[in-house]
Design a protein around this motif. Structure first.
Motif, mmCIF file in Angstrom:
data_model
loop_
_atom_site.group_PDB
_atom_site.id
_atom_site.type_symbol
_atom_site.label_atom_id
_atom_site.label_comp_id
_atom_site.label_asym_id
_atom_site.label_seq_id
_atom_site.Cartn_x
_atom_site.Cartn_y
_atom_site.Cartn_z
ATOM 1 N N THR A 113 0.852 -1.186 0.000
ATOM 2 C CA THR A 113 0.000 0.000 0.000
ATOM 3 C C THR A 113 0.892 1.241 0.000
ATOM 4 O OG1 THR A 113 -0.090 0.133 2.418
ATOM 5 C CG2 THR A 113 -1.783 -1.201 1.344
ATOM 6 N N ASP A 114 0.271 2.407 -0.040
ATOM 7 C CA ASP A 114 1.091 3.618 0.017
ATOM 8 C C ASP A 114 1.584 3.832 1.451
ATOM 9 O OD1 ASP A 114 -0.695 5.393 1.553
ATOM 10 O OD2 ASP A 114 -1.921 5.485 -0.246
ATOM 11 N N ASN A 115 2.622 4.635 1.575
ATOM 12 C CA ASN A 115 3.266 4.831 2.877
ATOM 13 C C ASN A 115 2.343 5.420 3.926
ATOM 14 O OD1 ASN A 115 5.680 3.718 2.100
ATOM 15 N ND2 ASN A 115 6.599 5.666 1.528
ATOM 16 N N GLU A 117 -0.934 4.958 4.259
ATOM 17 C CA GLU A 117 -1.800 3.891 4.755
ATOM 18 C C GLU A 117 -1.032 2.926 5.656
ATOM 19 O OE1 GLU A 117 -4.531 0.326 2.915
ATOM 20 O OE2 GLU A 117 -4.262 2.148 1.734
ATOM 21 N N ALA A 118 0.156 2.556 5.242
ATOM 22 C CA ALA A 118 0.972 1.649 6.053
ATOM 23 C C ALA A 118 1.355 2.307 7.382
ATOM 24 C CB ALA A 118 2.217 1.231 5.284
ATOM 25 N N SER A 119 1.713 3.578 7.346
ATOM 26 C CA SER A 119 2.074 4.299 8.573
ATOM 27 C C SER A 119 0.891 4.411 9.521
ATOM 28 C CB SER A 119 2.593 5.700 8.241
ATOM 29 O OG SER A 119 3.764 5.620 7.482
ATOM 30 N N ASN A 120 -0.286 4.730 8.970
ATOM 31 C CA ASN A 120 -1.481 4.825 9.809
ATOM 32 C C ASN A 120 -1.805 3.486 10.458
ATOM 33 O OD1 ASN A 120 -1.819 7.551 9.336
ATOM 34 N ND2 ASN A 120 -3.227 7.233 7.628
ATOM 35 N N TRP A 121 -1.682 2.402 9.684
ATOM 36 C CA TRP A 121 -1.912 1.063 10.235
ATOM 37 C C TRP A 121 -0.951 0.803 11.390
ATOM 38 C CZ3 TRP A 121 1.550 -2.912 10.746
ATOM 39 C CH2 TRP A 121 1.014 -4.101 11.255
ATOM 40 N N PHE A 122 0.328 1.084 11.174
ATOM 41 C CA PHE A 122 1.339 0.836 12.198
ATOM 42 C C PHE A 122 1.057 1.635 13.465
ATOM 43 C CE2 PHE A 122 5.404 1.585 14.303
ATOM 44 C CZ PHE A 122 5.839 0.282 14.467
ATOM 45 N N LEU A 123 0.750 2.921 13.310
ATOM 46 C CA LEU A 123 0.452 3.758 14.477
ATOM 47 C C LEU A 123 -0.746 3.237 15.253
ATOM 48 C CD1 LEU A 123 1.102 7.328 13.054
ATOM 49 C CD2 LEU A 123 2.461 6.087 14.753
ATOM 50 N N GLU A 124 -1.787 2.806 14.558
ATOM 51 C CA GLU A 124 -2.952 2.240 15.246
ATOM 52 C C GLU A 124 -2.593 0.961 15.991
ATOM 53 O OE1 GLU A 124 -5.936 3.639 15.795
ATOM 54 O OE2 GLU A 124 -4.995 5.372 14.820
ATOM 55 N N GLU A 125 -1.766 0.138 15.410
ATOM 56 C CA GLU A 125 -1.326 -1.084 16.079
ATOM 57 C C GLU A 125 -0.527 -0.778 17.335
ATOM 58 O OE1 GLU A 125 -1.930 -4.442 15.357
ATOM 59 O OE2 GLU A 125 -3.445 -3.554 14.041
ATOM 60 N N VAL A 126 0.373 0.189 17.229
ATOM 61 C CA VAL A 126 1.195 0.552 18.385
ATOM 62 C C VAL A 126 0.334 1.166 19.482
ATOM 63 C CG1 VAL A 126 3.055 2.076 19.175
ATOM 64 C CG2 VAL A 126 3.320 0.777 17.065
ATOM 65 N N ARG A 127 -0.602 2.021 19.101
ATOM 66 C CA ARG A 127 -1.489 2.650 20.097
ATOM 67 C C ARG A 127 -2.351 1.621 20.799
ATOM 68 N NH1 ARG A 127 -3.029 7.330 16.045
ATOM 69 N NH2 ARG A 127 -1.327 8.748 16.503
ATOM 70 N N GLY A 128 -2.685 0.536 20.107
ATOM 71 C CA GLY A 128 -3.529 -0.502 20.693
ATOM 72 C C GLY A 128 -2.791 -1.414 21.642
ATOM 73 N N ASN A 129 -1.444 -1.370 21.619
ATOM 74 C CA ASN A 129 -0.655 -2.225 22.525
ATOM 75 C C ASN A 129 -0.553 -1.561 23.882
ATOM 76 O OD1 ASN A 129 -0.137 -4.089 20.502
ATOM 77 N ND2 ASN A 129 1.777 -3.128 19.910
ATOM 78 N N PRO A 130 -0.766 -2.347 24.944
ATOM 79 C CA PRO A 130 -0.599 -1.762 26.295
ATOM 80 C C PRO A 130 0.861 -1.399 26.544
ATOM 81 C CG PRO A 130 -1.092 -4.115 26.423
ATOM 82 C CD PRO A 130 -1.143 -3.729 24.990
ATOM 83 N N GLN A 131 1.069 -0.275 27.177
ATOM 84 C CA GLN A 131 2.434 0.175 27.476
ATOM 85 C C GLN A 131 2.905 -0.429 28.744
ATOM 86 O OE1 GLN A 131 4.443 1.856 25.457
ATOM 87 N NE2 GLN A 131 2.884 1.941 23.890
#
Length: 131
Positions: A113-115, A117-131
């Motif tokens: 995909t374009d960067n 879309e890929a960046s947004n996916w990654f950020l959402e995944e990271v935000r969903g992980n408990p710190q």
């Protein structure tokens, strides 16, 4: 290192106030402060990054060392063990809880995909992980 092996390096970390000893005489980085995390982006330099450069980062006392294999969209992560070499990681200790598999999936998505879309996916995944 072999001539013609090109790579990009990134180092992350707080300055710990200790200089390393000379490990690479004649090079620009003879005396450096050890970062917490060093990342090499390898295309034609993969063998060198996994061999010689890994030993240099071990000698420097870097906490973690990652090699991004751009050909395979793979991240090879190592924890440096003081005076004992290194061992493979599946989850970063420097970037607490960040899984190597998540980075690899992000690399694969960036090829499909374009960067943005890929960046947004990654950020959402990271935000969903408990710190």
């Amino acid at each position: 290192m072999s001539r013609g092996s090109a790579s990009i390096a990134l180092a992350i970390g707080k300055i710990r106030g200790r200089a390393s000893r000379s490990v690479y005489p004649g090079r620009a980085w003879v005396r450096v402060i050890s970062p917490d995390l060093a990342i090499e982006i390898a295309d034609s330099s993969l063998v060198d990054d996994l061999g010689t450069k890994r030993m240099i980062y071990e000698e420097l006392g870097v906490s973690e060392y990652w090699v991004v294999d751009v050909q395979k969209a793979q991240v090879i992560a190592f924890k440096i063990i003081a005076n004992r070499g290194s061992e493979r990681l599946t989850e970063s200790q420097v970037l607490s809880g960040l899984k190597v598999a998540l980075l690899e999936e992000g690399l694969r998505r960036s090829r499909q995909t374009d960067n943005t879309e890929a960046s947004n996916w990654f950020l959402e995944e990271v935000r969903g992980n408990p710190q």
